[in-house]
Design a protein around this motif. Structure first.
Motif, short mmCIF file in Angstrom:
data_model
loop_
_atom_site.label_atom_id
_atom_site.label_comp_id
_atom_site.label_asym_id
_atom_site.label_seq_id
_atom_site.Cartn_x
_atom_site.Cartn_y
_atom_site.Cartn_z
N PHE A 110 -113.71 -10.61 -20.91
CA PHE A 110 -112.52 -11.13 -20.24
C PHE A 110 -112.89 -12.03 -19.06
O PHE A 110 -112.20 -13.00 -18.76
CB PHE A 110 -111.66 -9.95 -19.76
N VAL A 111 -114.03 -11.72 -18.41
CA VAL A 111 -114.40 -12.39 -17.16
C VAL A 111 -114.56 -13.90 -17.29
O VAL A 111 -113.98 -14.65 -16.49
CB VAL A 111 -115.69 -11.76 -16.58
N PRO A 112 -115.35 -14.42 -18.26
CA PRO A 112 -115.51 -15.88 -18.31
C PRO A 112 -114.20 -16.61 -18.58
O PRO A 112 -113.98 -17.72 -18.06
CB PRO A 112 -116.50 -16.10 -19.47
N HIS A 113 -113.30 -16.00 -19.36
CA HIS A 113 -112.00 -16.62 -19.63
C HIS A 113 -111.15 -16.67 -18.36
O HIS A 113 -110.55 -17.71 -18.04
CB HIS A 113 -111.26 -15.85 -20.73
N TYR A 114 -111.13 -15.56 -17.63
CA TYR A 114 -110.35 -15.51 -16.40
C TYR A 114 -110.94 -16.45 -15.36
O TYR A 114 -110.20 -17.17 -14.67
CB TYR A 114 -110.32 -14.08 -15.86
N TYR A 135 -110.28 -21.53 -12.43
CA TYR A 135 -110.89 -22.80 -12.05
C TYR A 135 -109.98 -23.97 -12.39
O TYR A 135 -109.73 -24.86 -11.57
CB TYR A 135 -112.23 -22.95 -12.76
N PHE A 136 -109.48 -23.98 -13.62
CA PHE A 136 -108.67 -25.11 -14.07
C PHE A 136 -107.26 -25.12 -13.50
O PHE A 136 -106.60 -26.16 -13.47
CB PHE A 136 -108.60 -25.13 -15.60
N THR A 139 -121.47 -11.55 -27.05
CA THR A 139 -120.60 -12.73 -26.93
C THR A 139 -120.28 -13.09 -25.47
O THR A 139 -119.63 -14.10 -25.23
CB THR A 139 -119.28 -12.52 -27.69
N VAL A 140 -120.73 -12.27 -24.54
CA VAL A 140 -120.39 -12.51 -23.13
C VAL A 140 -121.04 -13.79 -22.61
O VAL A 140 -120.37 -14.70 -22.13
CB VAL A 140 -120.79 -11.31 -22.25
N LEU A 141 -122.37 -13.87 -22.67
CA LEU A 141 -123.06 -15.05 -22.15
C LEU A 141 -122.68 -16.34 -22.86
O LEU A 141 -122.46 -17.37 -22.21
CB LEU A 141 -124.57 -14.82 -22.20
N PRO A 142 -122.58 -16.34 -24.22
CA PRO A 142 -122.14 -17.58 -24.88
C PRO A 142 -120.78 -18.06 -24.40
O PRO A 142 -120.52 -19.26 -24.37
CB PRO A 142 -122.10 -17.18 -26.36
N SER A 143 -119.91 -17.14 -24.00
CA SER A 143 -118.60 -17.54 -23.49
C SER A 143 -118.73 -18.27 -22.16
O SER A 143 -118.06 -19.28 -21.91
CB SER A 143 -117.69 -16.31 -23.31
N PHE A 144 -119.61 -17.76 -21.29
CA PHE A 144 -119.86 -18.46 -20.03
C PHE A 144 -120.41 -19.86 -20.28
O PHE A 144 -119.99 -20.84 -19.67
CB PHE A 144 -120.86 -17.66 -19.17
#
Length: 327
Positions: free
Chosen positions: A112-116, A121-122, A302-307
């Protein structure tokens, strides 16, 4: 050839998942059924009250008996050097404060973190002017859309792994399906630059087609027949189309441009990383420390690829608009 390999991997994973869903060796064991029956008769009919931390997560006394017997039978099988088996198509995870699959919940929350982070940011008032009229780059709202859909998916993934009910399962599956379709929609818009005003008719047609596809998919699963096979097949097809678009984008942008930038290869690497992460399901094994299994590791992978994917979005916007973004 790469697509054929990816398809082969996905189909094998699909077969494994179907096997898991159908495999219920543990709950067919006579000793397990006898344990549950005795527990319900001796505990639930006399003192069915459960601790608050269990009632918060909607555990009932019979369900708690089922869980306790899973743990008891599993311990007995390990002591007798027998293999650990699944119950109701799931491994006998050790719950934590009423949470059924704590490792998958933790990794879902991390996803959830990279999406949030990217959403904030945007949408921040201090966000750089990514939609640049002069540059003709109008992708900001699509970036935001991807982050919102991603956050929703990982919220329901966390809820589903906390407690597996019909409702939480449906919300998790439907949210995942919407995420896959949104990823495909975003890929088409970015690869073919449908964000441009001149391509509004095509963009509108794509939007209608994707929305109707999602609504039809969810309606069929909800009101006609919930088919795990159909649901998986639909997501696989759309996911492969999305992967093909990003592979095409990377190859075209890197190999057929005057200035080759490694930034252009990020979508390709992301596809390869996520395919590798998905292949973890091939190595299904009984939970390590009664908590971590292949599925939870898939979520972790999938966490790091999301970042990295979102960092690429920012770099891509910076390159197209000439705006210096803080990555």
């Amino acid at each position: 050839m790469r697509m054929k390999v990816d398809l082969g991997i996905v189909l094998v994973v699909f077969a494994v998942l179907c096997g898991r869903a159908a495999a219920s060796v543990g709950d067919r064991l006579p000793e397990f059924r006898d344990c549950v029956s005795r527990c319900v008769a001796s505990v639930c009919e006399t003192s069915p009250q459960l601790p608050l931390y269990l009632t918060v997560f909607a555990w009932t006394c019979p369900q708690n008996c089922d869980y306790e017997c899973q743990r008891t039978i599993t311990a007995e099988r390990i002591a007798a050097n027998k293999e650990v088996v699944q119950f109701h198509g799931k491994w006998p995870f050790k719950r934590f404060l009423g949470i059924q699959e704590p490792a998958s919940v933790i990794f879902s929350m991390l996803n959830f973190v990279p999406h949030y982070r990217t959403y904030k940011y945007f949408t921040s008032p201090l966000s750089p002017p990514i939609d640049d009229v002069h540059a003709g780059f109008y992708m900001k709202k699509y970036y935001v859309l991807v982050t919102i859909v991603g956050m929703n998916a990982w919220v329901w993934s966390s809820v589903f792994h906390c407690r597996d009910f019909k409702l939480t399962e449906r919300l998790d599956y439907f949210s995942a399906g919407i995420t896959v379709m949104t990823g495909f929609y975003f890929a088409v818009v970015r690869v073919f630059r449908l964000d441009r005003p001149a391509k509004k008719p095509l963009r509108r047609l794509l939007t209608i087609a994707c929305v109707l596809s999602v609504l039809s998919h969810i309606s069929y699963l909800s009101f006609v027949r919930f088919s795990y096979t159909y649901n998986m097949a639909a997501n696989v097809v759309v996911g492969l189309l999305q992967n093909a678009l990003w592979i095409y984008f990377s190859i075209k942008t890197y190999f057929f441009s005057e200035k080759r930038e490694t930034r252009a290869l990020v979508p390709l690497f992301n596809v390869l990383l996520l395919s590798a992460a998905m292949s973890l399901e091939l190595f299904d094994f009984s939970p390590f420390l009664d908590t971590i299994d292949a599925h939870s590791l898939w979520h972790a992978a999938t966490v790091l690829p999301s970042f990295w994917y979102y960092d690429w979005m920012k770099a891509d916007a910076a390159h197209e608009t000439g705006v210096k973004l803080k990555l």
